[in-house]
Design a protein around this motif. Structure first.
Motif: not given
Length: 771
Positions: A694-705
């Protein structure tokens, strides 16, 4: 001769018992023109000298005269009233009404004259003929929260001759936010309270109480005993009773009226005029409501509740409140203002139905927030949707201009083989299932383009999510080529990013390895699984094997298995999910561009995430549907709600034996492409070992932003929250600031997901160019 017990003393003995007193709701009427009743009244007063007495019979007689003779001069009123009374002493005129629960005695006109005065100001909104007709009608009210307001309004208008009220519940202190009664009535039966209040405003109205509520044993009596109801008003909370009562009402030809205090939702079902009409307008025809009473949990009940309440037609605040049930509130909220005007509207509709002036059926909304509201500024013009397909002729022109891969042309391959390669490439995962790849085959070379028409969403900043998806698609293509023993020479084209990504030439024969064969076999089996994992410890040998498969000098794979670490990560993920909902642009992308809410949308677009593929519980699925309303989300943010989203993430993380994080040294497009290839290789290998991902990438994308994207619209408050969450994650995984977090995921054992995300047909993602 044996003497008879005195009736008033027997009565006194009864009411001196507190428990019996709490069940009394019928007043005692004394006609003092009858000597026995006059003596009974005298005995009562002697035994209870503290009784409060209210005697204004003279003014009532004068008011009666004004009603009967509207034009009489005020100077003659008293004389005419005395003539009307004649020789009857004032004490004996009319009747005396004793309310034992209040210890009050009231002197009133008799029933006929009382009704004349009581209904005088109804004229001519209600004519005398209509008032007489209403006095012959029998109404049943199930449920006495909203039902209390309905019942009292009906009684005030004298809109019935007999009222049957049913509720098994006692009054709680929390009920007083919407039920108009006194605190002295707490723990009293709601039926008793309502019947008493009606008796106190009109002792002649007939009220029959069903203190046990509506049951299988008494529903027939409620509907038919002493004559069939002329109207059933449903305000009860029990969904199985709502349906069973309607089915019986339909069989008996009894019309049904229901008012929901939220948005003043009105349901009218004229079974008297439409005997074949489906109950609740057909909303529940697809489910077996007979099993409802056997269900234990709210999650089991939700599929039955939703069609009845109309989940998506709730007001924004009610939707937000529904998300908060069992989190910050314990039940559905109601307001006194809504209950009060709902009672008035229901009584008004009841009168019209009973008098034959309203024959319509259906569901209606009398939404004050919509009818009376401040002017809302016109929305910004909506951009025309971007072209979601790339034009093959434009791609040909692009390739002719750039001369990509011309010096290493490959051997031509058949259309059948091209289709097999692209079909496997298209089974790669992608953010929001946007499938951002477009393959173009020309002159023996296969080109991969980024379809920017489906990329660049709020959570695809600088196309990082799309790059990872393209990398995964490349991995699948190479594995499929290996299975077909195709030699491949290929290269990324970073100088042409983000348009052209890579080219592939097929030359010679490839010797298939066992590892490639095993991974390729999982391409069709690999899928996203969001279920809770089976309770188990992490298998360190399996985690080490997966790490060995993808880890290189550049690519790192980090595991967390400690329970406390997973709890912290679950909280990080839950907060990020909530931030996604509370960020307008991210919410709009999620609701309108990513999610597919029904099968029709899924088939129409052939992309996005169908709600049926999310492995959600019934309750969580409804919660997600409620979040479609941006006004509900805005209000949820205002009250700092939405903890249900956090709880879901927390449960998911805590049920997983391990959480993984794939990293690369830089935040470059090339790193995300390489990371995507590693992700797919790991995912296929995990699938072969019987694991779900189960990918959980929303936190990582907010970190990138927050850290990398040059232009973003994150408010300062969100930036601080994201920074703090990022610090926690880096501490847990022991990584430094300059590391790119490419992909975070849960790994666990569970049953495969029965529903998979749809894929676009090949003619949407593959084109063949001309020479």
């Amino acid at each position: 001769m044996q003497s008879q017990a005195h009736p008033i003393l027997n009565f006194e003995a009864q009411i001196n018992n507190t428990k019996q007193l709490n069940t009394l709701y019928k007043p005692v009427l004394f006609n003092t023109k009858n000597s026995t009743e006059k003596q009974n009244l005298a005995d009562l007063l002697a035994n209870k000298p503290h009784i409060q007495i209210f005697d204004c019979i003279e003014s009532q007689i004068e008011e009666l005269i004004k009603c009967l003779k509207p034009g009489i001069p005020p100077t003659e009123l008293k004389k005419v009233a005395e003539n009307h009374r004649g020789s009857t002493p004032l004490f004996d005129y009319g009747i005396w009404v004793y309310y034992p629960w209040a210890e009050k005695l009231v002197h009133l006109l008799d029933e006929e004259e009382f009704v004349v005065v009581r209904t005088n100001r109804n004229k001519h909104k209600i004519t005398a003929e209509e008032q007489t007709l209403l006095s012959q009608k029998k109404i049943g009210v199930m449920g006495l929260s909203v039902g209390q307001s309905v019942s009292l309004t009906l009684a005030i208008e004298r809109g019935f001759g007999e009222l049957r009220i049913a509720d098994f519940d006692e009054l709680d202190l929390s009920n007083l936010n919407r039920i108009r009664t006194g605190i002295h009535n707490i723990q009293l039966q709601k039926t008793v309270i309502v019947a008493r209040e009606i008796a106190e405003l009109d002792p002649f109205l007939k009220v029959i109480c069903f203190h046990e509520g509506i049951t299988d044993e008494n529903i027939d009596a409620f509907l038919t005993e002493n004559g069939t109801l002329d109207l059933l008003i449903d305000e009860c909370d029990s969904f199985d009773v709502k349906i069973s009562a309607r089915e019986k009402a339909k069989a008996l030809g009894i019309p049904v009226l229901m008012e929901g205090s939220d948005r003043c939702t009105i349901d009218i079902e004229r079974f008297d005029l439409e005997p074949e009409r489906p109950v609740l307008h057909g909303f529940v025809e697809h489910i077996d409501m007979s099993v409802f009473k056997t269900l234990k949990t709210l999650d089991e009940k939700v599929p039955y509740i939703a069609p009845v309440t109309g989940i998506e037609t709730l007001s924004p605040r009610m939707k937000a409140s529904a998300v908060e049930i069992m989190s910050t509130i314990s039940t559905w909220p109601q307001l006194a203002s809504a209950v009060t005007y709902g009672g008035g509207i229901t009584a008004d509709l009841s009168r019209k139905i009973l008098l034959g002036s309203l024959k319509i059926s259906g569901r209606f909304f009398i939404d004050i927030d919509e009818l009376i509201a401040d002017e809302v500024p016109s929305p910004e013009p909506i951009e025309e949707p971007r072209n979601k397909q790339l034009d093959p002729s434009e791609l040909n022109t692009y390739l002719s201009t750039h001369q990509i891969g011309e010096d290493t042309k490959g051997d031509p391959i058949s259309d059948v083989l091209i289709h097999k390669l692209i079909a496997s490439a298209g089974k790669a995962p992608s953010g929001g299932n946007n499938q951002p790849w477009h393959w173009h085959y020309k002159n023996g070379t296969l080109h991969l383009f980024l379809n920017k028409g489906v990329s660049g969403a709020y959570l695809d900043p600088d196309y990082i999510s799309s790059y990872a998806s393209l990398g995964a698609s490349i991995e699948n293509l190479l594995l499929e080529a290996a299975v077909n023993e195709l030699g491949v020479e290929w290269s990324f084209t970073p100088e042409l990013f983000p348009d052209h990504i890579a080219f592939f030439n097929f030359k010679g024969k490839h010797v298939l390895s066992e590892g490639e064969k095993n991974l390729a076999a999982q391409i069709s089996e690999r899928h996203t699984n969001r279920k809770l994992g089976m309770a188990q410890e992490a298998n360190i040998a399996d985690l080490d094997q997966l790490k060995a498969i993808i880890e290189t000098k550049e690519i790192g794979l980090h595991w967390l298995t400690a329970a406390e670490d997973k709890t912290v990560l679950g909280d990080i993920s839950g907060q990020a999910d909530l931030l996604r909902m509370f960020t307008p642009a991210a919410h709009e992308d999620f609701i309108k561009k990513e999610m597919r809410w029904n099968q029709e949308q899924i088939l129409e677009t052939a992309d996005g995430i169908g709600i049926n593929t999310l492995d959600l519980s019934n309750q969580d699925q409804i919660g997600l549907r409620l979040m479609k309303d941006e006004r509900a989300v805005e209000f949820l943010k205002k009250i700092k709600g939405g903890n249900a989203f956090k709880y879901l993430a927390l449960k998911q993380f805590q049920s997983s034996p391990a959480i993984g994080l794939i990293t690369l040294p830089q935040h470059s497009p090339l790193d995300y492409l390489k990371g995507g290839m590693a992700v797919e290789k790991l995912w296929l290998a995990a699938t072969a070992l019987g694991y779900q991902i189960h990918p959980v990438n929303v936190p990582l994308i907010f970190f990138y932003k927050n850290n990398i994207q040059e232009l973003n619209d994150l408010p300062e408050e969100s930036r601080k929250q994201i920074f703090n969450l990022h610090q926690k994650l880096k501490h847990l995984f022991k990584i430094t600031d300059n590391i790119a977090e490419i992909f975070m995921f849960r790994i666990f054992k569970a049953e495969s997901s029965p529903q998979r995300t749809i894929r676009k047909p090949l003619n949407k993602t593959l084109s063949i160019g001309t020479a």
